[in-house]
Design an enzyme around this catalytic site. Structure first.
Site, PDB file in Angstrom:
ATOM      1  CG  ASP A 167      -2.002   1.078   1.126  1.00  0.00           C
ATOM      2  OD1 ASP A 167      -2.034   1.807   0.118  1.00  0.00           O
ATOM      3  OD2 ASP A 167      -2.817   1.169   2.053  1.00  0.00           O
ATOM      4  CG  ASP A 370      -3.735   4.331  -3.715  1.00  0.00           C
ATOM      5  OD1 ASP A 370      -2.876   4.063  -2.859  1.00  0.00           O
ATOM      6  OD2 ASP A 370      -4.937   4.014  -3.603  1.00  0.00           O
TER       7      ASP A 370
END
Length: 490
Positions: A167, A370
Protein backbone atom coordinates in the site's frame (compact mmCIF):
# COMPACT_ATOMS: atom_id res chain seq x y z
CA UNK A 1 21.37 -14.15 5.58
CA UNK A 2 22.18 -10.53 4.87
CA UNK A 3 21.54 -7.60 7.16
CA UNK A 4 21.10 -4.00 6.09
CA UNK A 5 23.77 -2.77 8.48
CA UNK A 6 26.00 -1.89 5.59
CA UNK A 7 26.00 0.96 3.07
CA UNK A 8 24.35 0.52 -0.32
CA UNK A 9 26.10 2.17 -3.24
CA UNK A 10 23.87 4.92 -4.63
CA UNK A 11 23.94 6.12 -8.19
CA UNK A 12 25.62 9.52 -8.46
CA UNK A 13 23.24 12.44 -8.76
CA UNK A 14 24.79 13.34 -12.12
CA UNK A 15 23.76 9.93 -13.46
CA UNK A 16 20.22 10.36 -12.19
CA UNK A 17 20.14 13.77 -13.86
CA UNK A 18 21.21 12.27 -17.19
CA UNK A 19 18.58 9.55 -16.89
CA UNK A 20 16.02 12.16 -15.96
CA UNK A 21 16.82 14.39 -18.94
CA UNK A 22 16.96 11.40 -21.28
CA UNK A 23 13.50 10.27 -20.19
CA UNK A 24 12.09 13.71 -20.95
CA UNK A 25 13.13 13.22 -24.57
CA UNK A 26 12.38 9.52 -24.88
CA UNK A 27 8.66 9.91 -25.60
CA UNK A 28 8.19 13.25 -27.43
CA UNK A 29 4.71 14.76 -27.50
CA UNK A 30 5.20 15.71 -31.15
CA UNK A 31 5.37 12.06 -32.30
CA UNK A 32 2.94 9.99 -30.20
CA UNK A 33 1.37 6.69 -31.20
CA UNK A 34 -2.10 7.22 -32.62
CA UNK A 35 -3.72 3.83 -32.14
CA UNK A 36 -2.88 0.60 -30.30
CA UNK A 37 -4.05 -2.95 -30.89
CA UNK A 38 -6.12 -4.62 -28.17
CA UNK A 39 -6.05 -8.44 -28.20
CA UNK A 40 -9.73 -9.04 -27.48
CA UNK A 41 -9.56 -12.81 -27.82
CA UNK A 42 -6.75 -13.20 -25.27
CA UNK A 43 -8.40 -10.85 -22.78
CA UNK A 44 -11.73 -12.66 -23.10
CA UNK A 45 -10.11 -16.07 -22.65
CA UNK A 46 -8.69 -14.79 -19.40
CA UNK A 47 -12.23 -14.37 -18.01
CA UNK A 48 -13.10 -18.06 -18.50
CA UNK A 49 -12.53 -20.65 -15.74
CA UNK A 50 -8.89 -21.70 -15.88
CA UNK A 51 -8.20 -19.00 -18.44
CA UNK A 52 -5.92 -16.79 -16.38
CA UNK A 53 -2.84 -18.40 -17.90
CA UNK A 54 -3.82 -16.94 -21.29
CA UNK A 55 -3.47 -13.39 -20.02
CA UNK A 56 -0.28 -11.44 -20.68
CA UNK A 57 2.68 -12.69 -18.71
CA UNK A 58 5.24 -10.26 -17.33
CA UNK A 59 8.62 -10.17 -19.02
CA UNK A 60 11.25 -11.96 -16.86
CA UNK A 61 13.57 -9.63 -14.97
CA UNK A 62 16.69 -10.22 -12.91
CA UNK A 63 16.03 -10.01 -9.19
CA UNK A 64 18.08 -8.60 -6.34
CA UNK A 65 18.52 -9.61 -2.71
CA UNK A 66 15.77 -7.08 -1.94
CA UNK A 67 13.19 -8.71 -4.22
CA UNK A 68 9.92 -10.32 -3.09
CA UNK A 69 6.95 -11.52 -5.12
CA UNK A 70 3.73 -9.53 -5.51
CA UNK A 71 0.50 -11.46 -6.15
CA UNK A 72 -3.09 -10.36 -6.57
CA UNK A 73 -5.66 -11.02 -3.88
CA UNK A 74 -7.41 -14.06 -5.40
CA UNK A 75 -4.15 -16.04 -5.29
CA UNK A 76 -4.30 -16.25 -1.49
CA UNK A 77 -5.39 -19.59 -0.12
CA UNK A 78 -7.88 -18.48 2.55
CA UNK A 79 -10.84 -19.72 0.51
CA UNK A 80 -9.28 -21.68 -2.38
CA UNK A 81 -12.47 -23.60 -3.13
CA UNK A 82 -14.51 -20.40 -3.36
CA UNK A 83 -11.92 -18.76 -5.60
CA UNK A 84 -11.82 -21.81 -7.86
CA UNK A 85 -15.58 -21.87 -8.40
CA UNK A 86 -16.27 -18.13 -8.48
CA UNK A 87 -16.99 -16.67 -11.88
CA UNK A 88 -15.01 -13.80 -13.35
CA UNK A 89 -18.11 -11.62 -13.10
CA UNK A 90 -18.62 -12.35 -9.39
CA UNK A 91 -14.95 -11.71 -8.59
CA UNK A 92 -15.06 -8.45 -10.53
CA UNK A 93 -18.20 -7.39 -8.68
CA UNK A 94 -16.45 -7.98 -5.36
CA UNK A 95 -13.37 -6.07 -6.52
CA UNK A 96 -15.48 -3.08 -7.51
CA UNK A 97 -17.23 -3.20 -4.14
CA UNK A 98 -13.86 -3.17 -2.36
CA UNK A 99 -12.73 -0.44 -4.74
CA UNK A 100 -15.66 1.77 -3.75
CA UNK A 101 -14.88 1.25 -0.06
CA UNK A 102 -11.21 2.06 -0.64
CA UNK A 103 -12.00 5.30 -2.44
CA UNK A 104 -14.54 6.40 0.18
CA UNK A 105 -12.00 5.72 2.90
CA UNK A 106 -9.28 7.69 1.11
CA UNK A 107 -11.59 10.63 0.45
CA UNK A 108 -12.77 10.85 4.05
CA UNK A 109 -9.28 10.34 5.43
CA UNK A 110 -7.90 13.11 3.21
CA UNK A 111 -10.73 15.49 4.01
CA UNK A 112 -10.33 14.91 7.75
CA UNK A 113 -6.59 15.59 7.51
CA UNK A 114 -7.05 18.76 5.49
CA UNK A 115 -9.72 20.12 7.78
CA UNK A 116 -7.43 19.70 10.75
CA UNK A 117 -4.64 21.47 8.79
CA UNK A 118 -2.17 19.65 11.00
CA UNK A 119 1.34 19.73 9.57
CA UNK A 120 3.34 16.51 10.01
CA UNK A 121 6.10 16.15 12.53
CA UNK A 122 9.73 15.89 11.50
CA UNK A 123 11.14 12.84 9.78
CA UNK A 124 12.34 9.73 11.57
CA UNK A 125 14.63 7.58 9.48
CA UNK A 126 16.94 5.45 11.55
CA UNK A 127 14.75 3.12 13.54
CA UNK A 128 17.74 0.84 14.09
CA UNK A 129 19.16 3.45 16.49
CA UNK A 130 15.97 3.60 18.54
CA UNK A 131 16.31 2.72 22.23
CA UNK A 132 13.17 0.61 22.59
CA UNK A 133 11.28 0.14 25.86
CA UNK A 134 8.70 -2.45 26.80
CA UNK A 135 5.12 -1.25 26.95
CA UNK A 136 1.57 -2.31 26.40
CA UNK A 137 -0.83 -1.39 23.65
CA UNK A 138 -0.90 0.67 20.52
CA UNK A 139 -3.28 1.08 17.60
CA UNK A 140 -2.42 0.93 13.92
CA UNK A 141 -4.67 1.38 10.93
CA UNK A 142 -6.19 -0.29 7.90
CA UNK A 143 -8.83 0.54 5.34
CA UNK A 144 -11.84 -1.56 4.64
CA UNK A 145 -11.87 -3.10 1.20
CA UNK A 146 -8.35 -2.19 0.15
CA UNK A 147 -5.64 -4.70 -0.55
CA UNK A 148 -5.71 -6.09 -4.06
CA UNK A 149 -1.95 -6.84 -4.20
CA UNK A 150 0.00 -8.76 -1.58
CA UNK A 151 3.63 -9.53 -0.91
CA UNK A 152 5.09 -12.24 1.33
CA UNK A 153 7.75 -11.36 3.90
CA UNK A 154 9.25 -12.89 7.03
CA UNK A 155 8.32 -11.46 10.43
CA UNK A 156 10.21 -11.96 13.68
CA UNK A 157 13.05 -14.22 14.87
CA UNK A 158 12.79 -17.03 14.01
CA UNK A 159 11.11 -15.70 10.90
CA UNK A 160 7.49 -16.54 10.12
CA UNK A 161 6.21 -15.97 6.59
CA UNK A 162 3.21 -13.63 6.30
CA UNK A 163 1.23 -12.08 3.46
CA UNK A 164 1.16 -8.28 3.65
CA UNK A 165 -0.92 -5.79 1.67
CA UNK A 166 1.24 -3.57 -0.53
CA UNK A 167 0.00 0.00 0.00
CA UNK A 168 1.56 3.25 -1.22
CA UNK A 169 -1.34 5.16 0.35
CA UNK A 170 -0.39 4.30 3.96
CA UNK A 171 2.68 4.76 6.13
CA UNK A 172 2.36 2.54 9.19
CA UNK A 173 3.51 -1.08 8.91
CA UNK A 174 1.35 -3.43 10.99
CA UNK A 175 0.34 -7.07 11.44
CA UNK A 176 -2.35 -8.92 13.37
CA UNK A 177 -1.03 -10.27 16.66
CA UNK A 178 -1.94 -12.71 19.39
CA UNK A 179 -3.67 -12.42 21.77
CA UNK A 180 -6.37 -11.55 19.28
CA UNK A 181 -9.52 -10.00 20.71
CA UNK A 182 -11.07 -9.42 17.29
CA UNK A 183 -9.30 -10.41 14.08
CA UNK A 184 -10.28 -11.19 10.52
CA UNK A 185 -9.39 -14.38 8.63
CA UNK A 186 -5.87 -14.55 7.21
CA UNK A 187 -3.93 -17.11 5.16
CA UNK A 188 -1.22 -17.81 7.77
CA UNK A 189 -1.33 -18.37 11.54
CA UNK A 190 -1.64 -15.08 13.39
CA UNK A 191 1.73 -13.80 14.58
CA UNK A 192 2.59 -14.44 18.22
CA UNK A 193 5.06 -11.78 19.41
CA UNK A 194 5.99 -13.83 22.51
CA UNK A 195 7.60 -16.42 20.21
CA UNK A 196 9.94 -13.86 18.59
CA UNK A 197 13.18 -12.93 20.36
CA UNK A 198 13.51 -9.75 18.29
CA UNK A 199 10.11 -8.24 19.23
CA UNK A 200 10.26 -5.23 21.54
CA UNK A 201 7.48 -2.78 22.38
CA UNK A 202 8.11 0.96 22.01
CA UNK A 203 8.21 3.39 24.91
CA UNK A 204 6.04 6.49 25.10
CA UNK A 205 9.02 8.82 25.14
CA UNK A 206 10.69 7.26 22.08
CA UNK A 207 11.28 9.27 18.91
CA UNK A 208 9.22 6.88 16.80
CA UNK A 209 6.18 7.19 19.07
CA UNK A 210 6.19 10.97 18.63
CA UNK A 211 5.89 10.52 14.87
CA UNK A 212 2.45 8.92 15.10
CA UNK A 213 -0.49 11.09 14.13
CA UNK A 214 -2.23 10.05 17.33
CA UNK A 215 -0.44 8.56 20.32
CA UNK A 216 -1.08 7.81 23.96
CA UNK A 217 0.51 5.77 26.73
CA UNK A 218 -0.35 2.71 28.77
CA UNK A 219 2.02 1.33 31.36
CA UNK A 220 4.92 3.18 29.72
CA UNK A 221 4.12 1.77 26.29
CA UNK A 222 3.25 3.80 23.22
CA UNK A 223 -0.40 3.72 22.14
CA UNK A 224 -1.58 4.56 18.62
CA UNK A 225 -5.04 4.70 17.13
CA UNK A 226 -6.22 5.43 13.62
CA UNK A 227 -9.83 4.98 12.51
CA UNK A 228 -11.11 5.65 9.02
CA UNK A 229 -14.29 7.07 7.54
CA UNK A 230 -15.31 3.62 6.29
CA UNK A 231 -15.47 2.30 9.87
CA UNK A 232 -12.33 0.14 9.86
CA UNK A 233 -9.59 0.26 12.46
CA UNK A 234 -6.95 -1.82 14.24
CA UNK A 235 -5.69 -1.69 17.83
CA UNK A 236 -2.48 -3.12 19.26
CA UNK A 237 1.08 -2.54 20.53
CA UNK A 238 3.62 -0.36 18.74
CA UNK A 239 6.92 -2.19 18.64
CA UNK A 240 10.14 -2.84 16.77
CA UNK A 241 10.68 -6.14 14.98
CA UNK A 242 12.87 -7.85 12.40
CA UNK A 243 11.38 -8.14 8.88
CA UNK A 244 12.92 -10.32 6.17
CA UNK A 245 12.69 -9.55 2.44
CA UNK A 246 14.12 -12.23 0.21
CA UNK A 247 17.61 -12.86 1.60
CA UNK A 248 17.83 -9.57 3.49
CA UNK A 249 16.83 -9.08 7.14
CA UNK A 250 15.92 -5.59 8.37
CA UNK A 251 16.38 -5.05 12.10
CA UNK A 252 14.29 -2.88 14.42
CA UNK A 253 11.49 -1.90 12.05
CA UNK A 254 8.73 0.04 13.81
CA UNK A 255 5.47 -1.87 13.34
CA UNK A 256 1.99 -1.98 14.81
CA UNK A 257 1.02 -5.25 16.50
CA UNK A 258 -2.76 -5.31 16.20
CA UNK A 259 -4.89 -7.18 18.73
CA UNK A 260 -8.26 -5.74 17.68
CA UNK A 261 -8.70 -5.47 13.91
CA UNK A 262 -11.86 -4.71 11.95
CA UNK A 263 -11.99 -4.54 8.15
CA UNK A 264 -11.99 -6.60 4.97
CA UNK A 265 -8.32 -7.54 4.75
CA UNK A 266 -9.23 -11.19 4.31
CA UNK A 267 -6.08 -13.17 3.61
CA UNK A 268 -3.30 -10.76 4.54
CA UNK A 269 -1.67 -10.63 7.96
CA UNK A 270 -1.35 -6.86 7.80
CA UNK A 271 -0.13 -3.94 5.76
CA UNK A 272 3.28 -2.90 4.45
CA UNK A 273 3.13 0.89 4.43
CA UNK A 274 5.05 2.18 1.39
CA UNK A 275 3.86 5.79 1.57
CA UNK A 276 6.01 8.91 1.51
CA UNK A 277 5.53 9.71 5.21
CA UNK A 278 8.03 9.44 8.06
CA UNK A 279 6.89 6.06 9.40
CA UNK A 280 6.66 4.18 6.10
CA UNK A 281 8.98 1.26 5.49
CA UNK A 282 11.07 3.09 2.81
CA UNK A 283 11.45 6.10 5.14
CA UNK A 284 12.59 3.90 8.03
CA UNK A 285 15.30 2.40 5.81
CA UNK A 286 16.47 5.93 5.01
CA UNK A 287 19.77 6.32 3.17
CA UNK A 288 20.55 2.61 3.47
CA UNK A 289 18.44 2.01 0.36
CA UNK A 290 18.30 5.58 -0.90
CA UNK A 291 14.56 5.62 -0.11
CA UNK A 292 14.10 3.97 -3.50
CA UNK A 293 11.83 1.06 -4.39
CA UNK A 294 9.80 -0.25 -7.30
CA UNK A 295 7.01 -2.69 -8.00
CA UNK A 296 5.29 -4.28 -10.95
CA UNK A 297 1.63 -5.30 -10.69
CA UNK A 298 0.43 -8.15 -12.85
CA UNK A 299 -3.08 -8.34 -14.33
CA UNK A 300 -5.67 -8.60 -11.60
CA UNK A 301 -6.66 -12.14 -12.63
CA UNK A 302 -3.23 -13.40 -13.65
CA UNK A 303 -1.74 -16.60 -12.26
CA UNK A 304 1.75 -15.07 -12.52
CA UNK A 305 3.35 -12.67 -10.07
CA UNK A 306 5.21 -9.38 -10.13
CA UNK A 307 7.91 -8.19 -7.74
CA UNK A 308 8.53 -5.54 -5.08
CA UNK A 309 12.17 -4.44 -4.91
CA UNK A 310 14.14 -1.95 -2.82
CA UNK A 311 17.27 0.10 -3.47
CA UNK A 312 18.54 2.15 -6.44
CA UNK A 313 19.24 -1.03 -8.41
CA UNK A 314 15.48 -1.74 -8.42
CA UNK A 315 14.91 1.18 -10.82
CA UNK A 316 15.29 0.09 -14.47
CA UNK A 317 17.59 2.11 -16.70
CA UNK A 318 15.52 3.62 -19.48
CA UNK A 319 12.52 4.35 -17.28
CA UNK A 320 10.41 7.38 -18.05
CA UNK A 321 11.11 9.72 -15.14
CA UNK A 322 9.05 12.66 -13.94
CA UNK A 323 9.20 14.80 -10.76
CA UNK A 324 7.29 13.95 -7.63
CA UNK A 325 5.28 16.86 -6.24
CA UNK A 326 5.20 17.65 -2.52
CA UNK A 327 2.02 18.33 -0.57
CA UNK A 328 3.06 19.23 3.01
CA UNK A 329 -0.50 18.82 4.27
CA UNK A 330 -0.74 15.25 2.94
CA UNK A 331 2.82 13.87 3.14
CA UNK A 332 1.80 10.21 2.84
CA UNK A 333 0.82 10.36 -0.84
CA UNK A 334 2.93 10.39 -3.99
CA UNK A 335 1.76 13.30 -6.16
CA UNK A 336 2.53 13.43 -9.89
CA UNK A 337 3.38 16.44 -12.06
CA UNK A 338 0.73 15.61 -14.69
CA UNK A 339 -0.05 18.60 -16.91
CA UNK A 340 -2.06 17.17 -19.82
CA UNK A 341 -3.60 14.06 -21.40
CA UNK A 342 -3.67 13.00 -25.03
CA UNK A 343 -5.99 10.63 -26.89
CA UNK A 344 -5.10 9.26 -30.31
CA UNK A 345 -2.09 11.60 -30.52
CA UNK A 346 -4.06 14.79 -29.80
CA UNK A 347 -3.80 16.74 -26.56
CA UNK A 348 -7.05 17.48 -24.74
CA UNK A 349 -7.17 21.25 -25.11
CA UNK A 350 -10.27 21.53 -22.93
CA UNK A 351 -8.42 20.26 -19.85
CA UNK A 352 -6.27 23.01 -18.32
CA UNK A 353 -3.05 22.07 -16.52
CA UNK A 354 -4.55 23.59 -13.36
CA UNK A 355 -6.87 20.58 -13.23
CA UNK A 356 -4.01 18.51 -11.79
CA UNK A 357 -2.33 21.12 -9.57
CA UNK A 358 -2.32 21.20 -5.77
CA UNK A 359 -3.89 24.26 -4.16
CA UNK A 360 -1.06 25.34 -1.85
CA UNK A 361 -3.34 27.10 0.61
CA UNK A 362 -5.84 24.26 1.12
CA UNK A 363 -3.81 21.19 0.09
CA UNK A 364 -6.64 20.03 -2.15
CA UNK A 365 -6.39 19.00 -5.78
CA UNK A 366 -3.45 17.39 -7.51
CA UNK A 367 -3.16 13.78 -8.63
CA UNK A 368 -1.68 10.84 -6.73
CA UNK A 369 -0.58 7.35 -7.76
CA UNK A 370 -1.97 4.62 -5.51
CA UNK A 371 -1.40 0.87 -5.43
CA UNK A 372 -4.63 0.15 -3.52
CA UNK A 373 -7.11 1.97 -5.77
CA UNK A 374 -8.10 0.03 -8.88
CA UNK A 375 -9.73 2.52 -11.25
CA UNK A 376 -8.13 5.81 -12.26
CA UNK A 377 -10.35 8.72 -11.31
CA UNK A 378 -10.13 12.22 -12.73
CA UNK A 379 -12.06 15.32 -11.73
CA UNK A 380 -15.36 15.23 -13.63
CA UNK A 381 -14.53 17.93 -16.25
CA UNK A 382 -11.20 16.22 -17.04
CA UNK A 383 -12.83 12.79 -17.17
CA UNK A 384 -15.62 14.01 -19.46
CA UNK A 385 -13.07 15.43 -21.89
CA UNK A 386 -11.04 12.20 -21.82
CA UNK A 387 -14.10 9.99 -22.27
CA UNK A 388 -15.55 12.09 -25.08
CA UNK A 389 -12.25 12.06 -26.98
CA UNK A 390 -11.89 8.30 -26.55
CA UNK A 391 -15.49 7.71 -27.67
CA UNK A 392 -15.03 9.96 -30.69
CA UNK A 393 -12.03 7.85 -31.74
CA UNK A 394 -13.83 4.54 -31.24
CA UNK A 395 -16.97 5.13 -33.29
CA UNK A 396 -15.99 2.09 -35.36
CA UNK A 397 -16.59 -0.17 -32.32
CA UNK A 398 -20.07 -1.42 -31.33
CA UNK A 399 -21.24 0.11 -28.07
CA UNK A 400 -22.74 -1.64 -25.04
CA UNK A 401 -24.61 -0.41 -21.98
CA UNK A 402 -22.63 0.96 -19.07
CA UNK A 403 -21.59 -1.37 -16.25
CA UNK A 404 -21.25 -0.34 -12.61
CA UNK A 405 -19.23 2.91 -12.44
CA UNK A 406 -18.24 2.69 -16.13
CA UNK A 407 -20.29 4.68 -18.61
CA UNK A 408 -18.35 3.91 -21.80
CA UNK A 409 -18.51 0.24 -22.78
CA UNK A 410 -18.26 -1.82 -25.95
CA UNK A 411 -19.57 -5.13 -27.29
CA UNK A 412 -16.46 -6.78 -28.71
CA UNK A 413 -17.89 -10.31 -28.83
CA UNK A 414 -16.68 -12.33 -31.80
CA UNK A 415 -13.75 -9.97 -32.49
CA UNK A 416 -10.13 -11.12 -32.36
CA UNK A 417 -8.52 -7.70 -31.97
CA UNK A 418 -9.47 -4.04 -32.31
CA UNK A 419 -7.67 -0.72 -32.65
CA UNK A 420 -8.16 1.82 -29.88
CA UNK A 421 -6.72 5.32 -29.49
CA UNK A 422 -3.57 5.61 -27.38
CA UNK A 423 -4.01 7.40 -24.05
CA UNK A 424 -0.96 9.41 -23.00
CA UNK A 425 -0.08 11.08 -19.70
CA UNK A 426 2.13 14.16 -20.21
CA UNK A 427 4.23 15.49 -17.35
CA UNK A 428 5.76 18.84 -16.45
CA UNK A 429 9.28 17.90 -17.57
CA UNK A 430 8.16 16.83 -21.05
CA UNK A 431 8.11 13.09 -20.30
CA UNK A 432 5.14 11.08 -21.58
CA UNK A 433 3.72 7.72 -20.54
CA UNK A 434 1.53 5.97 -23.11
CA UNK A 435 -0.66 3.33 -21.51
CA UNK A 436 -0.80 -0.21 -22.94
CA UNK A 437 -4.10 -1.04 -24.63
CA UNK A 438 -5.04 -3.51 -21.84
CA UNK A 439 -4.80 -0.67 -19.32
CA UNK A 440 -7.44 1.38 -21.15
CA UNK A 441 -10.14 -1.18 -21.97
CA UNK A 442 -10.69 -4.22 -19.79
CA UNK A 443 -13.24 -7.09 -19.88
CA UNK A 444 -16.33 -6.97 -17.70
CA UNK A 445 -17.52 -10.49 -18.47
CA UNK A 446 -16.77 -13.57 -20.56
CA UNK A 447 -19.16 -12.48 -23.31
CA UNK A 448 -16.99 -9.73 -24.80
CA UNK A 449 -18.15 -6.63 -22.91
CA UNK A 450 -15.23 -4.22 -22.40
CA UNK A 451 -15.33 -0.87 -20.60
CA UNK A 452 -13.18 2.25 -20.58
CA UNK A 453 -11.17 1.80 -17.36
CA UNK A 454 -11.55 5.34 -15.98
CA UNK A 455 -14.16 7.06 -13.82
CA UNK A 456 -15.11 10.60 -12.74
CA UNK A 457 -14.84 12.02 -9.23
CA UNK A 458 -15.98 15.22 -7.57
CA UNK A 459 -13.54 14.73 -4.71
CA UNK A 460 -9.85 15.51 -4.58
CA UNK A 461 -7.24 14.46 -5.40
CA UNK A 462 -7.44 12.63 -8.71
CA UNK A 463 -5.98 9.10 -8.54
CA UNK A 464 -3.95 6.93 -10.93
CA UNK A 465 -5.17 3.44 -10.03
CA UNK A 466 -3.59 0.02 -10.34
CA UNK A 467 -5.43 -1.00 -13.54
CA UNK A 468 -3.44 1.69 -15.34
CA UNK A 469 -0.23 0.50 -13.60
CA UNK A 470 -0.50 -3.16 -14.60
CA UNK A 471 2.47 -4.48 -16.56
CA UNK A 472 4.49 -1.33 -15.77
CA UNK A 473 7.36 -1.20 -13.28
CA UNK A 474 6.64 1.88 -11.19
CA UNK A 475 9.70 3.28 -9.37
CA UNK A 476 9.73 5.66 -6.40
CA UNK A 477 12.89 7.64 -5.70
CA UNK A 478 12.13 9.95 -2.77
CA UNK A 479 15.75 11.04 -2.38
CA UNK A 480 15.75 12.63 -5.83
CA UNK A 481 11.97 13.34 -5.88
CA UNK A 482 11.40 11.25 -9.00
CA UNK A 483 8.92 8.63 -10.10
CA UNK A 484 9.67 6.30 -13.00
CA UNK A 485 7.70 4.09 -15.38
CA UNK A 486 9.10 1.16 -17.38
CA UNK A 487 6.71 -0.96 -19.46
CA UNK A 488 7.20 -4.75 -19.40
CA UNK A 489 9.94 -4.67 -16.75
CA UNK A 490 8.39 -7.09 -14.27
Amino acid sequence: MESIRFPVRLLPFSLWLLLFLHSALSRPISDPPGYLSLDVAAATRGTAPGGAESKRAPKPRGRTAWSVQVVQRDRLSVTPAANATATYESRLKEKLRREAARVRGLEQRIETKLRSKKHPAGSYENVAKLTAEFGSEVVSGMEQGSGEYFTRIGVGTPTREQYMVLDTGSDVVWIQCQPCRECYSQADPIFNPSSSISFSTVGCDSAVCSQLDGNDCHGGGCLYEVSYGDGSYTVGSYATETLTFGTTSVLNVAIGCGHDNVGLFVGAAGLLGLGAGALSFPAQLGTQTGRAFSYCLVDRDSESSGTLEFGPESIPVGSIFTPLVSNPLLPTFYYLSLVSISVGGALLDTVPSEAFRIDESSGRGGIIIDSGTAVTRFQTPAYNALRDAFAANTQHLPRAEGVSIFDTCYDLSGLQSVSIPAVGFHFSNGATLFLPANNCLFPMDSMGTFCFAFAPTDSSPSIIGNIQQQGIRVSFDSTNSLIGFAIDQC
